[in-house]
Design a protein around this motif. Sequence first.
Motif, PDB file in Angstrom:
ATOM      1  N   ARG A   2       0.836  -1.211   0.000  1.00  0.00           N
ATOM      2  CA  ARG A   2       0.000   0.000   0.000  1.00  0.00           C
ATOM      3  C   ARG A   2       0.866   1.254   0.000  1.00  0.00           C
ATOM      4  N   ALA A   5       2.313   1.841  -3.400  1.00  0.00           N
ATOM      5  CA  ALA A   5       1.287   2.355  -4.318  1.00  0.00           C
ATOM      6  C   ALA A   5       1.028   3.840  -4.080  1.00  0.00           C
ATOM      7  N   CYS A  30       5.007  -7.491 -10.407  1.00  0.00           N
ATOM      8  CA  CYS A  30       3.572  -7.278 -10.562  1.00  0.00           C
ATOM      9  C   CYS A  30       3.343  -5.905 -11.177  1.00  0.00           C
ATOM     10  N   THR A  31       2.142  -5.705 -11.662  1.00  0.00           N
ATOM     11  CA  THR A  31       1.745  -4.397 -12.183  1.00  0.00           C
ATOM     12  C   THR A  31       0.491  -3.959 -11.437  1.00  0.00           C
ATOM     13  N   PHE A  32       0.358  -2.654 -11.299  1.00  0.00           N
ATOM     14  CA  PHE A  32      -0.817  -2.088 -10.639  1.00  0.00           C
ATOM     15  C   PHE A  32      -0.959  -0.642 -11.052  1.00  0.00           C
ATOM     16  N   THR A  33      -2.111  -0.062 -10.765  1.00  0.00           N
ATOM     17  CA  THR A  33      -2.304   1.367 -10.968  1.00  0.00           C
ATOM     18  C   THR A  33      -2.402   2.004  -9.589  1.00  0.00           C
ATOM     19  N   LEU A  37      -4.002   0.899  -4.046  1.00  0.00           N
ATOM     20  CA  LEU A  37      -3.843  -0.486  -4.462  1.00  0.00           C
ATOM     21  C   LEU A  37      -5.187  -1.201  -4.391  1.00  0.00           C
ATOM     22  N   ASP A  38      -5.593  -1.829  -5.489  1.00  0.00           N
ATOM     23  CA  ASP A  38      -6.847  -2.576  -5.516  1.00  0.00           C
ATOM     24  C   ASP A  38      -6.601  -3.956  -4.916  1.00  0.00           C
ATOM     25  N   GLU A  39      -7.060  -4.148  -3.693  1.00  0.00           N
ATOM     26  CA  GLU A  39      -6.839  -5.420  -2.999  1.00  0.00           C
ATOM     27  C   GLU A  39      -8.077  -6.310  -3.022  1.00  0.00           C
ATOM     28  N   PRO A  42      -6.801  -9.494  -5.701  1.00  0.00           N
ATOM     29  CA  PRO A  42      -5.373  -9.497  -6.030  1.00  0.00           C
ATOM     30  C   PRO A  42      -5.036 -10.659  -6.966  1.00  0.00           C
ATOM     31  N   ASP A  43      -4.212 -10.377  -7.961  1.00  0.00           N
ATOM     32  CA  ASP A  43      -3.808 -11.448  -8.860  1.00  0.00           C
ATOM     33  C   ASP A  43      -2.598 -12.182  -8.266  1.00  0.00           C
ATOM     34  N   LEU A  46       0.687 -10.130  -7.791  1.00  0.00           N
ATOM     35  CA  LEU A  46       0.654  -9.205  -6.659  1.00  0.00           C
ATOM     36  C   LEU A  46       0.858  -9.959  -5.347  1.00  0.00           C
TER      37      LEU A  46
END
Length: 122
Positions: A2, A5, A30-33, A37-39, A42-43, A46
Amino acid sequence: MRSIARAAGEGAHHLTVVLVASDGADQAECTFTGPVLDESTPDEALVQTAFLLAGTTIGGMAMTVLRTVGPDGTVTLMSWAVRDLIARPATAEQSRIAYRISEGDFTGPSPEVTFLDAPALV
């Protein structure tokens, strides 16, 4: 994760974590925007990246490299050294070295990458 991010801010982010422990080294990406953090879903990438960071609590040390593509297309890079889940910010020059290690590219990054001093994570 977090904190990284939030520090990353707006844009698309690629995070590489290299964990060095007594039984060897491991790497995850991993990739994220950001900046939130979109939890919720989670892929696997991540989760694996977070798992490696957690390995710093049992004697491991991690290097994190964060590459960001901003809304305007600019590419920035910063990094942290992590031990016991405490991230120590790297300077722009240290981040350049971390990039070369994480990418296995000792010729250097393309000129459009801007290296930044990493902020303290909260």
